[in-house]
Write an enzyme that holds these catalytic residues in place. Structure first.
Site, PDB file in Angstrom:
ATOM      1  N   CYS A  61      -0.940  39.597 -12.860  1.00 53.70           N
ATOM      2  CA  CYS A  61      -0.611  38.651 -11.797  1.00 53.70           C
ATOM      3  C   CYS A  61      -1.742  37.637 -11.695  1.00 53.70           C
ATOM      4  O   CYS A  61      -2.903  38.022 -11.655  1.00 53.70           O
ATOM      5  CB  CYS A  61      -0.488  39.343 -10.437  1.00 53.70           C
ATOM      6  SG  CYS A  61       0.182  41.007 -10.480  1.00 53.70           S
ATOM      7  N   GLU A 123       2.302  32.693  -1.698  1.00 57.03           N
ATOM      8  CA  GLU A 123       2.575  32.246  -3.057  1.00 57.03           C
ATOM      9  C   GLU A 123       4.056  31.995  -3.328  1.00 57.03           C
ATOM     10  O   GLU A 123       4.929  32.667  -2.781  1.00 57.03           O
ATOM     11  CB  GLU A 123       2.097  33.316  -4.055  1.00 57.03           C
ATOM     12  CG  GLU A 123       0.625  33.614  -3.989  1.00 57.03           C
ATOM     13  CD  GLU A 123       0.180  34.672  -4.978  1.00 57.03           C
ATOM     14  OE1 GLU A 123      -0.981  34.612  -5.400  1.00 57.03           O
ATOM     15  OE2 GLU A 123       0.998  35.547  -5.320  1.00 57.03           O
TER      16      GLU A 123
END
Length: 206
Positions: A61, A123
């Site tokens: 990630c 995000e």
């Protein structure tokens, strides 16, 4: 803008005071890498991570950098390039083993999650999948541990996290993907129909 400046802006983007003030939202990607046995590669984030240290999460990630190769929007080429770069940085997987065109973007999700009193996430996360056997050489500064898991093993990890056993914690973005998408997408992986599951037009607000 230099890579160092881009990283500095990204770090500031994880400050909860800025996130809660509504001023900060950034792009991210989450890679889900499966081997030929259809086992998912998980990593435990290192203890030195600014956000969510020592939690278990999907394969990799991170964030695209402000550089030409990672800003290409067409066919998600920019985030694919970023994913290839970061998989080498964190897990030592060389680029030749991760052809950019083999990443399958399945969807996007928008989420917000605090890590502690100071740091957190807000995000727009691009979810990238790939089935590929690779050689791993994890970077201990980034990754504390790695494990391949089948569905049953993942369900046991989820149970432990829910019960607070063995100190197991999961990243919030990984848990959102697991709870909302992963098992259905896993069916497509095993059936070889993963492209049919792709939906890059919808932004899932979770």
């Amino acid at each position: 803008m230099s890579s160092a400046t881009s990283r500095s802006i990204t770090v500031r983007g994880h400050l909860m005071e800025k996130i809660e003030a509504g001023h900060v939202l950034h792009r991210a990607f989450s890679v889900f890498l499966f081997n030929s046995k259809y086992e998912l590669l998980l990593q435990q984030r290192s203890a030195t991570k600014v956000t969510f240290p020592l939690v278990w999460t999907n394969t990799c990630c991170s964030h695209p950098l402000y550089r030409e190769s990672e800003l290409i929007e067409e066919n998600c080429v920019g985030v694919r390039n970023a994913a290839q770069r970061k998989l080498f940085d964190e897990l030592g997987i060389v680029a030749d083993e991760l052809p950019v065109d083999q990443f399958i973007p399945l969807g996007r999700m928008l989420y917000k999650a605090p890590s502690d009193g100071k740091w957190g996430e807000h995000e727009l996360d691009y979810l990238l999948f790939m089935v590929r056997d690779v050689k791993l050489n994890p970077n201990p500064e980034e990754v504390a541990d790695v494990k391949y898991m089948n569905r049953d093993q993942l369900k046991e990890l989820l149970r432990k996290a829910d019960a607070g056993e063995d100190g197991v914690k999961l990243s919030p973005w990984f848990r959102l993907v697991v709870d909302n998408f992963l098992m259905g997408w896993w069916d497509h992986i095993e059936q070889g129909t993963l492209q049919e599951a792709a939906d890059m037009k919808t932004i899932h607000k979770l």
